[in-house]
Scaffold this motif. Structure first.
Motif, PDB file in Angstrom:
ATOM      1  N   LEU A  39      51.361  11.973 -23.133  1.00 26.67           N
ATOM      2  CA  LEU A  39      52.800  11.754 -23.294  1.00 26.67           C
ATOM      3  C   LEU A  39      53.131  10.878 -24.493  1.00 26.67           C
ATOM      4  CD1 LEU A  39      55.584  12.325 -22.089  1.00 26.67           C
ATOM      5  CD2 LEU A  39      55.346  10.237 -20.745  1.00 26.67           C
ATOM      6  N   ASP A  40      52.389   9.770 -24.687  1.00 21.61           N
ATOM      7  CA  ASP A  40      52.719   8.869 -25.787  1.00 21.61           C
ATOM      8  C   ASP A  40      52.494   9.524 -27.144  1.00 21.61           C
ATOM      9  OD1 ASP A  40      53.536   6.830 -24.145  1.00 21.61           O
ATOM     10  OD2 ASP A  40      51.559   5.921 -24.001  1.00 21.61           O
ATOM     11  N   LEU A  41      51.465  10.365 -27.248  1.00 23.02           N
ATOM     12  CA  LEU A  41      51.273  11.115 -28.487  1.00 23.02           C
ATOM     13  C   LEU A  41      52.242  12.292 -28.569  1.00 23.02           C
ATOM     14  CD1 LEU A  41      47.377  11.152 -28.814  1.00 23.02           C
ATOM     15  CD2 LEU A  41      49.011   9.755 -30.080  1.00 23.02           C
ATOM     16  N   HIS A  42      52.565  12.858 -27.421  1.00 25.54           N
ATOM     17  CA  HIS A  42      53.511  13.976 -27.393  1.00 25.54           C
ATOM     18  C   HIS A  42      54.891  13.529 -27.865  1.00 25.54           C
ATOM     19  CE1 HIS A  42      55.074  17.836 -25.885  1.00 25.54           C
ATOM     20  NE2 HIS A  42      56.117  17.149 -25.483  1.00 25.54           N
ATOM     21  N   THR A  43      55.304  12.343 -27.447  1.00 20.74           N
ATOM     22  CA  THR A  43      56.622  11.823 -27.820  1.00 20.74           C
ATOM     23  C   THR A  43      56.575  10.895 -29.031  1.00 20.74           C
ATOM     24  OG1 THR A  43      56.359   9.963 -26.281  1.00 20.74           O
ATOM     25  CG2 THR A  43      57.406  11.964 -25.434  1.00 20.74           C
ATOM     26  N   LEU A  44      55.367  10.671 -29.578  1.00 12.88           N
ATOM     27  CA  LEU A  44      55.180   9.760 -30.720  1.00 12.88           C
ATOM     28  C   LEU A  44      55.686   8.355 -30.397  1.00 12.88           C
ATOM     29  CD1 LEU A  44      56.251  12.089 -33.686  1.00 12.88           C
ATOM     30  CD2 LEU A  44      53.999  11.823 -32.651  1.00 12.88           C
ATOM     31  N   ALA A  45      55.469   7.929 -29.152  1.00 17.44           N
ATOM     32  CA  ALA A  45      55.965   6.617 -28.725  1.00 17.44           C
ATOM     33  C   ALA A  45      55.301   5.479 -29.485  1.00 17.44           C
ATOM     34  CB  ALA A  45      55.738   6.441 -27.223  1.00 17.44           C
ATOM     35  N   PHE A  46      54.092   5.700 -30.000  1.00 17.68           N
ATOM     36  CA  PHE A  46      53.391   4.637 -30.719  1.00 17.68           C
ATOM     37  C   PHE A  46      54.131   4.221 -31.986  1.00 17.68           C
ATOM     38  CE2 PHE A  46      51.849   8.672 -32.278  1.00 17.68           C
ATOM     39  CZ  PHE A  46      51.802   8.505 -33.648  1.00 17.68           C
ATOM     40  N   LEU A  47      55.006   5.085 -32.500  1.00 16.56           N
ATOM     41  CA  LEU A  47      55.762   4.721 -33.699  1.00 16.56           C
ATOM     42  C   LEU A  47      56.733   3.577 -33.434  1.00 16.56           C
ATOM     43  CD1 LEU A  47      56.564   8.250 -35.191  1.00 16.56           C
ATOM     44  CD2 LEU A  47      54.795   6.641 -35.905  1.00 16.56           C
ATOM     45  N   SER A  48      57.171   3.438 -32.173  1.00 15.53           N
ATOM     46  CA  SER A  48      58.080   2.335 -31.850  1.00 15.53           C
ATOM     47  C   SER A  48      57.385   0.987 -31.948  1.00 15.53           C
ATOM     48  CB  SER A  48      58.660   2.523 -30.445  1.00 15.53           C
ATOM     49  OG  SER A  48      57.632   2.514 -29.473  1.00 15.53           O
ATOM     50  N   LEU A  49      56.043   0.974 -31.891  1.00 15.47           N
ATOM     51  CA  LEU A  49      55.310  -0.277 -32.066  1.00 15.47           C
ATOM     52  C   LEU A  49      55.299  -0.712 -33.523  1.00 15.47           C
ATOM     53  CD1 LEU A  49      52.195   0.444 -29.794  1.00 15.47           C
ATOM     54  CD2 LEU A  49      54.336  -0.679 -29.176  1.00 15.47           C
ATOM     55  N   ILE A  50      55.426   0.246 -34.426  1.00 14.95           N
ATOM     56  CA  ILE A  50      55.379  -0.059 -35.857  1.00 14.95           C
ATOM     57  C   ILE A  50      56.753  -0.460 -36.371  1.00 14.95           C
ATOM     58  CG2 ILE A  50      54.774   0.852 -38.130  1.00 14.95           C
ATOM     59  CD1 ILE A  50      52.896   2.815 -36.712  1.00 14.95           C
ATOM     60  N   TRP A  51      57.768   0.315 -35.987  1.00 19.77           N
ATOM     61  CA  TRP A  51      59.114   0.063 -36.503  1.00 19.77           C
ATOM     62  C   TRP A  51      60.015  -0.658 -35.507  1.00 19.77           C
ATOM     63  CZ3 TRP A  51      56.348   4.234 -38.329  1.00 19.77           C
ATOM     64  CH2 TRP A  51      56.281   4.357 -39.705  1.00 19.77           C
ATOM     65  N   GLU A  52      59.540  -0.861 -34.277  1.00 21.90           N
ATOM     66  CA  GLU A  52      60.303  -1.559 -33.244  1.00 21.90           C
ATOM     67  C   GLU A  52      61.689  -0.940 -33.070  1.00 21.90           C
ATOM     68  OE1 GLU A  52      60.414  -5.709 -33.981  1.00 21.90           O
ATOM     69  OE2 GLU A  52      58.239  -5.969 -33.893  1.00 21.90           O
ATOM     70  N   ASN A  53      61.703   0.374 -33.052  1.00 23.51           N
ATOM     71  CA  ASN A  53      62.963   1.101 -32.888  1.00 23.51           C
ATOM     72  C   ASN A  53      62.708   2.264 -31.944  1.00 23.51           C
ATOM     73  OD1 ASN A  53      65.369   2.440 -33.041  1.00 23.51           O
ATOM     74  ND2 ASN A  53      65.452   2.512 -35.272  1.00 23.51           N
ATOM     75  N   SER A  54      63.302   2.201 -30.761  1.00 21.96           N
ATOM     76  CA  SER A  54      63.033   3.225 -29.756  1.00 21.96           C
ATOM     77  C   SER A  54      63.556   4.594 -30.168  1.00 21.96           C
ATOM     78  CB  SER A  54      63.665   2.820 -28.418  1.00 21.96           C
ATOM     79  OG  SER A  54      65.068   2.653 -28.563  1.00 21.96           O
ATOM     80  N   ALA A  55      64.540   4.633 -31.081  1.00 26.44           N
ATOM     81  CA  ALA A  55      65.097   5.911 -31.512  1.00 26.44           C
ATOM     82  C   ALA A  55      64.270   6.560 -32.614  1.00 26.44           C
ATOM     83  CB  ALA A  55      66.534   5.721 -31.992  1.00 26.44           C
ATOM     84  N   PHE A  56      63.401   5.800 -33.247  1.00 24.08           N
ATOM     85  CA  PHE A  56      62.640   6.345 -34.375  1.00 24.08           C
ATOM     86  C   PHE A  56      61.695   7.471 -33.958  1.00 24.08           C
ATOM     87  CE2 PHE A  56      59.145   6.334 -37.459  1.00 24.08           C
ATOM     88  CZ  PHE A  56      59.864   6.525 -38.633  1.00 24.08           C
ATOM     89  N   PRO A  57      60.921   7.351 -32.854  1.00 23.80           N
ATOM     90  CA  PRO A  57      60.054   8.482 -32.468  1.00 23.80           C
ATOM     91  C   PRO A  57      60.833   9.761 -32.200  1.00 23.80           C
ATOM     92  CG  PRO A  57      59.390   6.488 -31.320  1.00 23.80           C
ATOM     93  CD  PRO A  57      60.687   6.177 -31.998  1.00 23.80           C
ATOM     94  N   ARG A  58      61.969   9.654 -31.520  1.00 21.52           N
ATOM     95  CA  ARG A  58      62.763  10.858 -31.246  1.00 21.52           C
ATOM     96  C   ARG A  58      63.301  11.464 -32.533  1.00 21.52           C
ATOM     97  NH1 ARG A  58      64.394   7.473 -26.912  1.00 21.52           N
ATOM     98  NH2 ARG A  58      66.210   6.775 -28.086  1.00 21.52           N
ATOM     99  N   SER A  59      63.703  10.603 -33.465  1.00 16.46           N
ATOM    100  CA  SER A  59      64.187  11.114 -34.749  1.00 16.46           C
ATOM    101  C   SER A  59      63.065  11.802 -35.518  1.00 16.46           C
ATOM    102  CB  SER A  59      64.764   9.964 -35.583  1.00 16.46           C
ATOM    103  OG  SER A  59      65.805   9.311 -34.896  1.00 16.46           O
TER     104      SER A  59
END
Length: 245
Positions: free
Chosen positions: A191-211
């Motif tokens: 799921l975390d790779l599917h949704t790219l949730a790890f990107l929120s750890l880099i940019w601290e923006n929950s909307a960035f992975p969805r974008s």
């Protein structure tokens, strides 16, 4: 279209098509694995809500709403009111239009802010059996490898469990999630790779992975349409051998 320009389009199409094909393949596989049943040790505890003891309800819904309004000194717009039964108490959970939840003791009328004690009570109420002792309760302000996405801030409750049982209780809306080491590994690789949730750890923006997923989806659509367009150009190209004969 000129032959040189067509070759450039072919190169661009190939450069985009290969990584996008891997991206789509991984999205499909990770999504399929995530939805498959895979009960972890924590999930085998069968979390479920307890039945409500209505004999403990002494105040009405309107009284509970008034108590919340008095505590917040503002005119709340209520979206939903629910009655939750716990081990020893019954609570009104009142959600406003912004999704924030307020809790009022349905017996005494006491307003209960979400602190560590209430967070632990919410977690314990979801399991029919007694949970292991608590080793740590910590307030989390930022996402990390254990809690990559979800509302912040949140309480992290760590139990003395051989499988690393951890619960998170969101302070803004009271959302509760449970995990253990097996569940976390499965979530990391699916799921975390599917949704790219790890990107929120880099940019601290929950909307960035969805974008990012949205942009990658648009690129995939562009690759598909460009492939169809190039195929159409090839089909439209006159057959020189046939004309020569």
């Amino acid at each position: 279209m000129k032959k040189g320009n067509r070759k450039q389009y072919y190169r661009i199409h190939r450069l985009l098509a290969i990584p996008m094909a891997f991206f789509l393949f991984f999205q499909i596989i990770s999504g399929m694995i995530w939805v498959l049943p895979f009960p972890s040790p924590v999930q085998r505890l069968h979390p479920r809500l307890k039945p409500i003891d209505f004999s403990k309800v002494n105040i009405s819904i309107s009284d509970a709403i008034n108590i919340v309004k008095q505590q917040n000194n503002k005119d709340l717009k209520i979206k939903r009111v629910t009655l939750q039964g716990f081990r020893n108490i019954v609570l009104y959970e009142i959600m406003d239009k912004q999704g924030k939840i307020y809790r009022v003791n349905a017996t005494s009328g006491e307003f209960l802010p979400l602190n560590e004690e209430v967070a632990l009570l919410l977690v314990e109420s979801q399991f029919p059996r007694k949970l292991p002792p608590v080793s740590e309760i910590k307030r989390i302000e930022k996402h990390d490898l254990i809690y990559m996405d979800g509302p912040l801030p949140t309480y992290r409750i760590r139990f003395e469990h051989k499988h690393g049982f951890i619960s998170h209780v969101s302070i803004p809306n009271g959302e509760i999630t449970h995990s253990d080491k097996y569940f976390k590994i499965r979530r990391w690789v699916t799921l975390d790779l599917h949704t790219l949730a790890f990107l929120s750890l880099i940019w601290e923006n929950s909307a960035f992975p969805r974008s990012t997923i949205f942009i990658l989806g648009l690129i995939c659509m562009l690759v598909v349409f460009s492939g169809l367009w190039l195929a159409y150009l090839r089909w439209k190209k006159p057959n020189t051998k046939a004309t020569q004969t």
